[in-house]
Design an enzyme around this catalytic site. Structure first.
Site, PDB file in Angstrom:
ATOM      1  N   HIS A  46       9.706 -26.886 -22.418  1.00  0.00           N
ATOM      2  CA  HIS A  46       9.740 -28.344 -22.257  1.00  0.00           C
ATOM      3  C   HIS A  46      11.157 -28.837 -22.515  1.00  0.00           C
ATOM      4  O   HIS A  46      11.915 -28.226 -23.283  1.00  0.00           O
ATOM      5  CB  HIS A  46       8.760 -29.002 -23.237  1.00  0.00           C
ATOM      6  CG  HIS A  46       8.555 -30.454 -23.003  1.00  0.00           C
ATOM      7  ND1 HIS A  46       9.432 -31.413 -23.480  1.00  0.00           N
ATOM      8  CD2 HIS A  46       7.595 -31.137 -22.326  1.00  0.00           C
ATOM      9  CE1 HIS A  46       9.010 -32.603 -23.118  1.00  0.00           C
ATOM     10  NE2 HIS A  46       7.906 -32.473 -22.414  1.00  0.00           N
ATOM     11  N   GLU A  55      10.385 -31.893 -14.430  1.00  0.00           N
ATOM     12  CA  GLU A  55      10.498 -33.021 -15.360  1.00  0.00           C
ATOM     13  C   GLU A  55      11.966 -33.403 -15.544  1.00  0.00           C
ATOM     14  O   GLU A  55      12.628 -32.868 -16.428  1.00  0.00           O
ATOM     15  CB  GLU A  55       9.917 -32.654 -16.733  1.00  0.00           C
ATOM     16  CG  GLU A  55       8.424 -32.513 -16.795  1.00  0.00           C
ATOM     17  CD  GLU A  55       7.942 -32.457 -18.241  1.00  0.00           C
ATOM     18  OE1 GLU A  55       7.070 -33.254 -18.584  1.00  0.00           O
ATOM     19  OE2 GLU A  55       8.460 -31.637 -19.017  1.00  0.00           O
TER      20      GLU A  55
END
Length: 214
Positions: free
Chosen positions: A85, A133
């Site tokens: 992430h 992302e």
């Protein structure tokens, strides 16, 4: 369309969110998962919701203080894990190591990346899914699917060029049903979101609004 709610380290009630997600998933037929803090994995899994870890470390059993062992995550009830992430970036070799670690107990995997080029590199490592992302949109009110639709389309193409079996998720700024529909129309197989549910006064209502258009 898979909806994965990342609770990060937000001051929310993980059980409330998990119960809401389980209810919405059952009632809508949409696959909804929750990724809580590692300490909350067992309690969240006990609600019956699909439970994901926020991270697993590229380690085996041994002297690895402070690491998140994939086997411990699975024993706590998780069935999948996010890797890399934007708020917990790894080197490429460590992403590969975390994927190997996740494979030992059979965890599903999604590797996050910032752009289509990184998506291609991540897909080549053989995860179940990748998630695009852009870090500048994470935590904001504008979704990547509306702010930069080409990056989603390019990510889908980049992953398919490497391995068509790898799903592509869309993250960053996802907070409404319209965002989810936009991601779907751009070719994404799922979405990652966080604050839109974790910070909501009524997590179940927020999730219902997300999946209603589907």
């Amino acid at each position: 369309m898979f909806v994965l709610v990342n609770l990060k380290a937000y001051p929310c009630d993980p059980i409330e969110v998990a119960e809401a997600a389980a209810t919405v998933s059952d009632e809508s037929g949409v696959d909804v998962g929750v990724a809580p803090q590692a300490a909350d994995l067992s309690a969240v899994a006990e609600t019956g919701v699909e439970t994901w870890a926020q991270h697993v470390s590229p380690v085996e059993h041994g002297s690895h203080t402070g690491s998140t062992l994939a086997e411990a995550v699975a024993d706590a009830g998780a069935t999948g894990t996010m890797i890399n992430h934007s708020e917990n970036r790894l080197k490429l070799a460590d992403i590969d190591g975390s994927l190997d670690a996740a494979a030992r107990p059979g965890l599903e995997t999604v590797v996050c990346a910032n752009n289509p080029e990184q998506i291609a590199a991540a897909a080549a490592l053989g995860p179940d899914a990748v998630a695009v992302e852009p870090p500048e949109l994470i935590g904001g009110d504008v979704s990547v699917a509306t702010a930069d639709p080409e990056i989603v389309e390019d990510a889908v193409d980049a992953a398919a060029a490497v391995d068509e079996s790898v799903d592509v998720y869309c993250g960053a700024g996802i907070s409404t049903g319209e965002d989810v529909v936009a991601a779907d129309e751009l070719g994404a197989d799922g979405v990652l979101l966080a604050s839109g549910v974790a910070k909501a006064d009524d997590p179940q209502a927020a999730l219902e609004d997300l999946v209603e258009p589907l």
